[in-house]
Design an enzyme around this catalytic site. Structure first.
Site, PDB file in Angstrom:
ATOM      1  N   GLU A 207       0.881  -1.178   0.000  1.00 19.30           N
ATOM      2  CA  GLU A 207       0.000   0.000   0.000  1.00 19.30           C
ATOM      3  C   GLU A 207       0.912   1.220   0.000  1.00 19.30           C
ATOM      4  OE1 GLU A 207      -3.327   0.209  -0.076  1.00 19.30           O
ATOM      5  OE2 GLU A 207      -3.690  -1.941  -0.089  1.00 19.30           O
ATOM      6  N   CYS A 245      -1.754   9.590   1.823  1.00 17.79           N
ATOM      7  CA  CYS A 245      -1.408   8.933   0.553  1.00 17.79           C
ATOM      8  C   CYS A 245      -2.433   9.214  -0.537  1.00 17.79           C
ATOM      9  CB  CYS A 245      -1.286   7.438   0.778  1.00 17.79           C
ATOM     10  SG  CYS A 245      -2.742   6.739   1.554  1.00 17.79           S
TER      11      CYS A 245
HETATM   12  P1  NAD Z   1       8.319   4.593   5.004  1.00 18.42           P
HETATM   13  O1  NAD Z   1       8.371   3.689   3.838  1.00 18.42           O
HETATM   14  O2  NAD Z   1       9.489   5.412   5.331  1.00 18.42           O
HETATM   15  O3  NAD Z   1       7.990   3.739   6.347  1.00 18.42           O
HETATM   16  C1  NAD Z   1       6.943   2.815   6.412  1.00 18.42           C
HETATM   17  C2  NAD Z   1       7.305   1.715   7.405  1.00 18.42           C
HETATM   18  O4  NAD Z   1       8.476   1.055   6.963  1.00 18.42           O
HETATM   19  C3  NAD Z   1       7.588   2.212   8.825  1.00 18.42           C
HETATM   20  O5  NAD Z   1       6.992   1.332   9.738  1.00 18.42           O
HETATM   21  C4  NAD Z   1       9.104   2.151   8.926  1.00 18.42           C
HETATM   22  O6  NAD Z   1       9.572   1.845  10.221  1.00 18.42           O
HETATM   23  C5  NAD Z   1       9.444   1.016   7.992  1.00 18.42           C
HETATM   24  N1  NAD Z   1      10.780   1.174   7.401  1.00 18.42           N
HETATM   25  C6  NAD Z   1      11.451   2.333   7.167  1.00 18.42           C
HETATM   26  N2  NAD Z   1      12.649   2.071   6.603  1.00 18.42           N
HETATM   27  C7  NAD Z   1      12.731   0.729   6.484  1.00 18.42           C
HETATM   28  C8  NAD Z   1      13.716  -0.158   5.989  1.00 18.42           C
HETATM   29  N3  NAD Z   1      14.884   0.291   5.512  1.00 18.42           N
HETATM   30  N4  NAD Z   1      13.464  -1.492   6.003  1.00 18.42           N
HETATM   31  C9  NAD Z   1      12.301  -1.955   6.461  1.00 18.42           C
HETATM   32  N5  NAD Z   1      11.336  -1.168   6.974  1.00 18.42           N
HETATM   33  C10 NAD Z   1      11.540   0.151   6.991  1.00 18.42           C
HETATM   34  O7  NAD Z   1       7.029   5.488   4.770  1.00 18.42           O
HETATM   35  P2  NAD Z   1       6.350   6.542   5.733  1.00 18.42           P
HETATM   36  O8  NAD Z   1       7.218   7.722   5.907  1.00 18.42           O
HETATM   37  O9  NAD Z   1       5.847   5.872   6.970  1.00 18.42           O
HETATM   38  O10 NAD Z   1       5.050   6.943   4.895  1.00 18.42           O
HETATM   39  C11 NAD Z   1       5.098   7.754   3.767  1.00 18.42           C
HETATM   40  C12 NAD Z   1       4.799   6.966   2.519  1.00 18.42           C
HETATM   41  O11 NAD Z   1       3.809   5.996   2.738  1.00 18.42           O
HETATM   42  C13 NAD Z   1       4.236   7.869   1.442  1.00 18.42           C
HETATM   43  O12 NAD Z   1       4.768   7.475   0.200  1.00 18.42           O
HETATM   44  C14 NAD Z   1       2.744   7.603   1.485  1.00 18.42           C
HETATM   45  O13 NAD Z   1       2.057   7.882   0.302  1.00 18.42           O
HETATM   46  C15 NAD Z   1       2.729   6.137   1.817  1.00 18.42           C
HETATM   47  N6  NAD Z   1       1.474   5.766   2.462  1.00 18.42           N
HETATM   48  C16 NAD Z   1       0.624   4.953   1.804  1.00 18.42           C
HETATM   49  C17 NAD Z   1      -0.597   4.619   2.396  1.00 18.42           C
HETATM   50  C18 NAD Z   1      -1.595   3.719   1.701  1.00 18.42           C
HETATM   51  O14 NAD Z   1      -2.527   3.308   2.356  1.00 18.42           O
HETATM   52  N7  NAD Z   1      -1.442   3.429   0.430  1.00 18.42           N
HETATM   53  C19 NAD Z   1      -0.907   5.118   3.654  1.00 18.42           C
HETATM   54  C20 NAD Z   1       0.011   5.931   4.288  1.00 18.42           C
HETATM   55  C21 NAD Z   1       1.199   6.262   3.701  1.00 18.42           C
END
Ligand code: NAD
Length: 477
Positions: A207, A245
């Site tokens: 997602e 998002c």
């Molecule tokens: P992110 O990808 O930085 O983090 C998401 C999750 O991944 C967090 O729990 C984080 O701890 C983990 N994570 C971070 N780095 C990692 C790594 N190297 N290895 C494994 N896990 C890791 O994203 P974010 O800052 O939390 O959210 C922003 C992004 O998420 C935006 O692109 C937004 O559009 C998207 N988003 C999508 C939805 C949806 O429902 N489609 C909802 C919310 C946010």
């Protein structure tokens, strides 16, 4: 970690989570948890994101309660094997599809809707009868600690575990073998998740986000200008101050109508957040310094800064960025190539609104596409000539609340979907089941081969309604 996971794996192996009763009990407890802790949730999300309780209820608490209640009342139907018709040729036989849980699933979530992005997928995992590990985002630390401390008091801790931590913990979790991974976050981390999953051929739901466009076809909707402007403001700054998002990333409008649109948006911004939005409690704050920095960097390019037509101020210490409108920032600038995920709204002008289709198709497939139009031809072109996770005409964000619609992206905005029955399906394997009897045997399916058998098989695959007649014939030869 290994020892905790072994407990969860053992719970799945011994069938603890498979029964209807277990699933109902967990869903009911989840609802109880939300009812008991509503005020604590309001407080935690205020501390992490400055969200108002009404916004929290609209976007998170209410959504999760609705999902859990829907799962509670539909679970029996969802779990029941689905009968399927079979070719007459195999008569007598029974065909059905049985939804079975994957096993131990990992849910990694994001921070902008800390409650709903954690618990909504968990509702799917529980409904489908899985054991689960949930890792909320470290960027909403108050909520994350609260969840780790409190959820185990309500849910079966031999089957569901919440793990607190950041990228390092997430990376550690990804080293283990999971039966399914459900990830919400950025495309960058999705690549890390996918390659870890590929090692074990683990199925993944992603997602993600991206740039969600809104097409504003002024000519066909100007009589509803006020409502349309409200919905655009609501879909840009309403959920988590643009850190959403499915929030609008930019608006496409014909050149000659841009100033009228901008004036309408300004009027609604003032109505929603007052003369000085910094004093408003109805707009969330930016999640942390890092993101304030990231968003303010989007405005650094002098040509981008020169395109600001409203707002642009910020108070970094208070994690506040004013709702900001830009008119035609350069398309090469980061603000138009990266996901904004903040309270900045570029308005991009076109000669003809139909050009918006080409504009959108020249970029990665968005998670959501919004179009304000009454023009049926344009609607059809948008539907059939573009690709996106969803299309919503004449409104924004509301598709997220409809459990009967799948929520998910396509291409760079994600793969797979959830919400309502789709959540159950996302966490289930659909097993094909066929039961035959020994009563009738079709000889032409077996060697030694001859011309008759080839003709028979040719007809059998082509005309199922001849199945019975063929069956009789097949018996004879
Ligand atoms: P992110 O990808 O930085 O983090 C998401 C999750 O991944 C967090 O729990 C984080 O701890 C983990 N994570 C971070 N780095 C990692 C790594 N190297 N290895 C494994 N896990 C890791 O994203 P974010 O800052 O939390 O959210 C922003 C992004 O998420 C935006 O692109 C937004 O559009 C998207 N988003 C999508 C939805 C949806 O429902 N489609 C909802 C919310 C946010």
């Amino acid at each position: 970690m290994e020892a905790s996971l072994e407990v969860l794996r053992e719970s799945f192996k011994n069938g603890r989570t498979r029964s209807y009763e277990w699933r109902i009990k967990q869903l009911s407890s989840l609802i109880q948890f939300i009812h008991d802790k509503e005020n604590t949730i309001f407080e935690a999300l205020y501390q992490d994101l400055g969200k108002h309780p009404v916004e929290i209820f609209r976007d998170e608490v209410g959504i999760v309660l609705k999902s859990a209640n829907n799962a509670l009342s539909s679970l029996h139907k969802w779990m029941a094997p689905k009968k399927k018709p079979l070719p007459l040729l195999f008569f007598p036989a029974k065909g059905e599809v049985l939804s079975e849980p994957f096993g131990l699933v990992l849910i990694i979530s994001s921070w902008n809707f800390p409650l709903s992005l954690s618990l909504d997928p968990l509702i799917g995992a529980i409904s489908a009868g899985n054991t689960a590990v949930l890792k909320p985002s470290e960027y909403a630390p108050v909520f994350s600690s609260f969840l780790v401390a409190t959820l185990p008091l309500y849910l079966d801790d031999k089957a569901i575990k919440v793990v607190e931590g950041g990228a390092d913990v997430s990376e550690q979790l990804l080293q283990y073998k999971w039966d399914k991974i459900f990830f919400t976050g950025s495309p960058r981390v999705a690549r890390i998740v996918s390659s870890a999953a590929a090692k074990h051929l683990t199925p993944v739901t992603l997602e993600l986000g991206g740039k969600c466009p809104a097409i504003f076809d002024y000519s066909s909707v100007h009589s509803n200008m006020k409502v349309a402007a409200k919905r655009i403001v609501g879909g840009k700054w309403g959920p988590c101050a643009g850190q959403a998002c499915i929030g609008i990333d930019y608006v496409l409008v014909e050149d000659k109508f841009a100033s009228e649109l901008i004036e309408s948006l300004k009027r609604i911004l003032k109505k929603f957040y007052g003369e000085n939005s910094k004093n408003s409690t109805s707009i969330a704050r930016i999640v942390n310094d890092k993101n304030v920095e990231r968003i303010s960097n989007l405005l650094k390019d002098p040509k981008v800064a020169a395109s600001i037509v409203h707002g642009g101020s910020m108070d970094k210490e208070k994690l506040f960025i004013e709702p900001t409108i830009l008119l035609n920032p350069p398309l090469y600038a980061d603000i138009m190539t990266e996901e904004i995920f903040g309270p900045l709204l570029p308005i991009i002008t076109l000669n003809k609104i139909e050009e918006s289709i080409e504009f959108i198709n020249a970029r990665p497939k968005p998670l959501a596409l919004y179009a304000f139009t009454g023009d049926e031809t344009l609607k059809k072109r948008i539907l059939y000539e573009t690709s996106s996770g969803s299309v919503t005409f004449n409104d924004t964000m509301v598709q997220f609340v409809c459990d009967s619609l799948p929520f998910g992206g396509v291409g760079q905005s994600g793969s797979g979907s959830y919400h309502g029955k789709y959540s159950f399906d996302t966490f289930s394997h659909e097993k094909a089941v066929m039961q035959r009897s020994f009563l009738i045997e079709l000889e032409p399916r077996y060697p030694p081969w001859n011309d008759f058998k080839l003709k028979f098989i040719r007809l059998a695959y082509r005309y199922d309604y001849f199945g019975l007649a063929l069956l009789l014939l097949g018996l004879k030869k």
